[in-house]
Design a protein around this motif. Structure first.
Motif, short mmCIF file in Angstrom:
data_model
loop_
_atom_site.label_atom_id
_atom_site.label_comp_id
_atom_site.label_asym_id
_atom_site.label_seq_id
_atom_site.Cartn_x
_atom_site.Cartn_y
_atom_site.Cartn_z
N VAL A 196 0.86 -1.18 0.00
CA VAL A 196 0.00 0.00 0.00
C VAL A 196 0.89 1.23 0.00
CG1 VAL A 196 -1.83 1.28 1.16
CG2 VAL A 196 -1.78 -1.22 1.31
N TYR A 197 0.62 2.13 -0.96
CA TYR A 197 1.41 3.36 -1.09
C TYR A 197 0.53 4.58 -0.83
CZ TYR A 197 5.24 0.82 -3.38
OH TYR A 197 6.28 -0.02 -3.66
N PHE A 198 1.14 5.63 -0.29
CA PHE A 198 0.48 6.92 -0.19
C PHE A 198 0.60 7.62 -1.54
CE2 PHE A 198 0.35 11.48 0.51
CZ PHE A 198 -0.77 11.61 1.32
N ARG A 199 -0.47 8.22 -2.00
CA ARG A 199 -0.53 8.90 -3.29
C ARG A 199 -0.11 10.36 -3.09
NH1 ARG A 199 -5.43 7.26 -4.74
NH2 ARG A 199 -4.79 5.80 -6.39
N VAL A 200 1.17 10.66 -3.33
CA VAL A 200 1.69 12.00 -3.02
C VAL A 200 1.03 13.09 -3.87
CG1 VAL A 200 3.93 11.21 -2.13
CG2 VAL A 200 3.66 11.66 -4.58
N LYS A 201 0.61 12.77 -5.07
CA LYS A 201 0.00 13.80 -5.92
C LYS A 201 -1.38 14.22 -5.43
CE LYS A 201 0.83 13.99 -10.31
NZ LYS A 201 0.91 13.71 -11.77
N SER A 202 -1.93 13.48 -4.45
CA SER A 202 -3.21 13.88 -3.87
C SER A 202 -3.04 14.97 -2.82
CB SER A 202 -3.91 12.66 -3.25
OG SER A 202 -3.27 12.27 -2.04
N PHE A 203 -1.79 15.28 -2.49
CA PHE A 203 -1.51 16.29 -1.47
C PHE A 203 -0.62 17.37 -2.09
CE2 PHE A 203 0.99 17.59 2.45
CZ PHE A 203 -0.06 18.26 3.06
N CYS A 317 -2.48 15.18 7.50
CA CYS A 317 -3.39 16.21 6.97
C CYS A 317 -4.46 15.59 6.08
CB CYS A 317 -2.60 17.25 6.20
SG CYS A 317 -1.60 18.34 7.23
N CYS A 318 -4.06 14.62 5.28
CA CYS A 318 -5.04 13.98 4.37
C CYS A 318 -6.05 13.12 5.13
CB CYS A 318 -4.31 13.14 3.33
SG CYS A 318 -3.44 14.14 2.10
N ALA A 319 -5.62 12.55 6.22
CA ALA A 319 -6.54 11.70 6.99
C ALA A 319 -7.50 12.52 7.84
CB ALA A 319 -5.74 10.76 7.89
N PHE A 320 -7.02 13.62 8.44
CA PHE A 320 -7.79 14.26 9.50
C PHE A 320 -8.34 15.65 9.20
CE2 PHE A 320 -4.64 11.62 12.02
CZ PHE A 320 -5.54 10.61 12.32
N ASN A 321 -7.86 16.32 8.16
CA ASN A 321 -8.29 17.69 7.92
C ASN A 321 -9.32 17.79 6.81
OD1 ASN A 321 -5.24 18.27 9.04
ND2 ASN A 321 -6.72 19.84 9.63
N ALA A 322 -10.30 18.67 7.02
CA ALA A 322 -11.33 18.87 6.00
C ALA A 322 -10.70 19.33 4.69
CB ALA A 322 -12.34 19.91 6.51
N ASP A 323 -9.72 20.22 4.77
CA ASP A 323 -8.95 20.64 3.60
C ASP A 323 -7.49 20.30 3.89
OD1 ASP A 323 -7.63 21.77 1.49
OD2 ASP A 323 -8.10 23.85 2.04
N PRO A 324 -6.98 19.18 3.38
CA PRO A 324 -5.62 18.76 3.72
C PRO A 324 -4.56 19.82 3.47
CG PRO A 324 -6.76 17.01 2.55
CD PRO A 324 -7.65 18.22 2.49
N ASN A 325 -4.71 20.60 2.40
CA ASN A 325 -3.69 21.58 2.06
C ASN A 325 -3.83 22.90 2.82
OD1 ASN A 325 -2.20 20.17 -0.19
ND2 ASN A 325 -4.30 20.05 -0.94
N GLY A 326 -4.87 22.99 3.64
CA GLY A 326 -5.08 24.22 4.40
C GLY A 326 -4.65 24.10 5.84
N ALA A 327 -3.99 22.99 6.22
CA ALA A 327 -3.63 22.77 7.62
C ALA A 327 -2.19 22.32 7.75
CB ALA A 327 -4.56 21.72 8.22
N PRO A 328 -1.52 22.65 8.86
CA PRO A 328 -0.10 22.30 9.00
C PRO A 328 0.16 21.04 9.82
CG PRO A 328 -0.66 23.97 10.59
CD PRO A 328 -1.93 23.65 9.85
N TYR A 329 -0.88 20.37 10.32
CA TYR A 329 -0.76 19.22 11.22
C TYR A 329 -0.23 19.65 12.58
CZ TYR A 329 0.91 14.77 13.20
OH TYR A 329 1.16 13.71 14.03
N ALA A 330 1.02 20.19 12.65
CA ALA A 330 1.53 20.80 13.88
C ALA A 330 1.77 22.28 13.59
CB ALA A 330 2.82 20.13 14.32
#
Length: 540
Positions: A196-203, A317-330
């Motif tokens: 299983v790979y993470f799809r980097v182009k989705s982020f 960010c992709c798992a937990f944020n409504a907009d993954p690219n709008g959040a910094p995680y930390a």
């Protein structure tokens, strides 16, 4: 003045603005327990501990979200993972290459058992990877507590502060399933060799932390991308979340067959579970508003920035944020730099590779080692030297004369109030530890008649530095020597003491002096003690 730190994510100094300034959430990447942690590892862990202690200090002020100032009190929930899954030696390879680290550890322990180097009373089966991990985890915890790492001390009563990866594999599988369901991950391969790979182009923000954006990640660049795996992957930088491998020494059942998790997924799970989970949110349903960080602080050595933290940030960010690219995680990413030893890179072949317990066995006081590892600014490469260690010990001895005093009364002097302000000003400025220590040294050297208020200030300083409260080495007595400062009776030293005794008995004082000089060259000072014994200490 408020605390400002260098944020690796923004590449600039900025105010540290936690979500709730009275209760901070802090996650640090911890050790992989397949060997003893070396002093370079501990430099990173202790820098994070220094930051945590400063944030908790009554001298520290933080900015709040409304533009005001928070002066405390506050608490820090500090979590550090224990990586006890058998990851690969080339974990920075996107496909998990190299040898299983637990297999390496098993070989080391087997050799140690054969040579009698495992401590008496310790029973460990090198063929059992879980026993191997517990063995090295226990040693890490001992060293961390000896060096005053607060979270390691607290974890004795709250094990959730040092969670193990092997206890969280079910959560990792659940998070991988969630990433697949949201379109951020995909499974490839036939049964028996599924990945299983993470799809980097989705982020779209991938690469913002490290600067390694997708256009810079070419196939094979830096040895990170394995050409043999590219035919199954959508992008060369897609990274491993789960690998089916029935032969792997540590493995678990999953929807993609028996195997093991990728390196990066564990931290996303354990940071969420201990620091962000609520009664109504879980790994499978939590969703944070756009732009909302999940935790306040995240730390690790600079070698963690890429790929580990870059990948961890992306999947979280992709798992937990409504907009993954709008959040910094930390909201703040804190990365201490590397430790050099005597001007060079640590290497066992060069004889400059040290673990904390190596140095403790040589009689080095834990407080001196801690101070030596924290006294260089965290964003500068530190150079560990034996002379520096001696200088750190001398500083502690001077401070200890103040800290040990008991004075009945008296307010702090104007010089003390000035020193407290200077100490705070330095640490507010991106944790300027050199400035803080300089303020403390200037003050302590000028303090002639300390009051109880002055002594209280010394303890306030040390609650941040964390050196005076650590254990002081005791003396060990042999037939001929009194070994002080935690020194163990070294057979080579004992032999020279016996030669010196014989020389003195024969009134060969020239030879006696020569042996004294030889011991000095070896790093030991001697002094004759009552009863015909010799006191042996580290050379000043």
């Amino acid at each position: 003045m408020q605390l400002r730190l260098y944020n690796t994510l923004s590449k600039q100094l900025e105010p540290f603005v936690p979500a709730h300034p009275d209760r901070i959430t802090f996650y640090s990447c911890g050790p992989t327990v397949y060997d003893d942690a070396h002093i370079g590892n501990f430099r990173s862990f202790l820098a994070a501990d220094l930051l945590r202690r400063w944030i908790e200090s009554p001298l520290c002020e933080l900015a709040d979200a409304k533009g005001g100032s928070h002066k405390g009190p506050r608490t820090v929930t500090h979590v550090m993972n224990i990586t006890d899954v058998g990851h690969m030696t080339d974990d920075d390879n996107a496909d998990g290459a190299g040898e299983d680290k637990m297999e390496q550890a098993a070989k080391r322990l087997t050799e140690a058992k054969k040579s009698g180097k495992i401590p008496a009373g310790v029973s460990v089966d090198p063929s059992d990877p879980f026993q191997v991990a517990r063995f090295y985890e226990g040693r890490f915890r001992e060293d961390a507590k000896a060096l005053g790492l607060k979270l390691a001390i607290e974890a004795d009563n709250d094990p959730t502060l040092m969670p193990r990866a092997t206890d969280n594999v079910t959560g990792m599988i659940a998070l991988v399933e969630r990433l697949i369901a949201k379109g951020h991950a995909y499974a490839v391969g036939a049964p028996g060799s599924r990945v299983v790979y993470f799809r980097v182009k989705s982020f779209a923000s991938y690469g913002k932390l490290s600067g390694n954006t997708l256009d810079k990640l070419k196939e094979g660049e830096g040895g990170r991308i394995a050409a043999a795996n590219q035919s199954q992957k959508e992008h060369p930088a897609d990274f491993l979340l789960w690998k089916e491998d029935p032969r792997h020494i540590m493995k678990w059942e999953s929807p993609w067959g028996p195997g093991y998790p990728g390196w990066h997924i564990e931290c996303s799970v354990m940071s969420f579970e201990r620091l962000a989970r609520t009664a109504s949110s879980s790994l499978t349903n939590a969703e944070f508003p756009n732009g909302s960080p999940i935790i306040d602080l995240h730390s690790g050595g600079e070698d963690n920035i890429f790929p580990h933290h870059e990948c961890e940030l992306a999947q979280s960010c992709c798992a937990f944020n409504a907009d993954p690219n709008g959040a910094p995680y930390a909201s703040m990413w804190f990365h201490p730099r590397f430790l050099m030893v005597e001007g060079g890179k640590m290497s066992k072949s060069k004889g400059n590779f040290f673990t904390a317990r190596d140095l403790f066995a040589k009689g080095i006081e834990p407080g001196a080692l801690r101070l030596e590892l924290i006294k260089t600014h965290y964003r500068s490469n530190a150079n560990f030297t034996m002379q520096g260690l001696t200088d750190s010990q001398r500083m502690i001895d001077r401070w200890r004369r103040l800290g040990d005093l008991t004075i009945a009364h008296g307010d702090p002097s104007p010089a003390t109030r000035e020193a407290l302000a200077s100490f705070a000003s330095s640490l507010h400025d991106d944790l300027n530890i050199a400035g803080a220590i300089a303020a403390l040294n200037t003050w302590s050297s000028r303090l002639e008649r300390p009051s109880s208020g002055d002594i209280a200030a010394m303890r306030t300083f040390d609650n941040v530095l964390g050196v005076l409260s650590l254990a002081r080495p005791t003396s060990t007595t042999s037939d001929i020597g009194i070994f002080v400062g935690g020194l163990a009776p070294d057979p080579a030293v004992v032999a020279k003491l016996e030669d010196r005794r014989a020389a003195r008995a024969a009134k060969d004082f020239k030879k006696s002096d020569q042996i004294r000089d030889e011991l000095l060259a070896m790093g030991f000072a001697i002094k004759d003690a009552p009863g015909g014994k010799v006191e042996v200490s580290r050379k000043p």
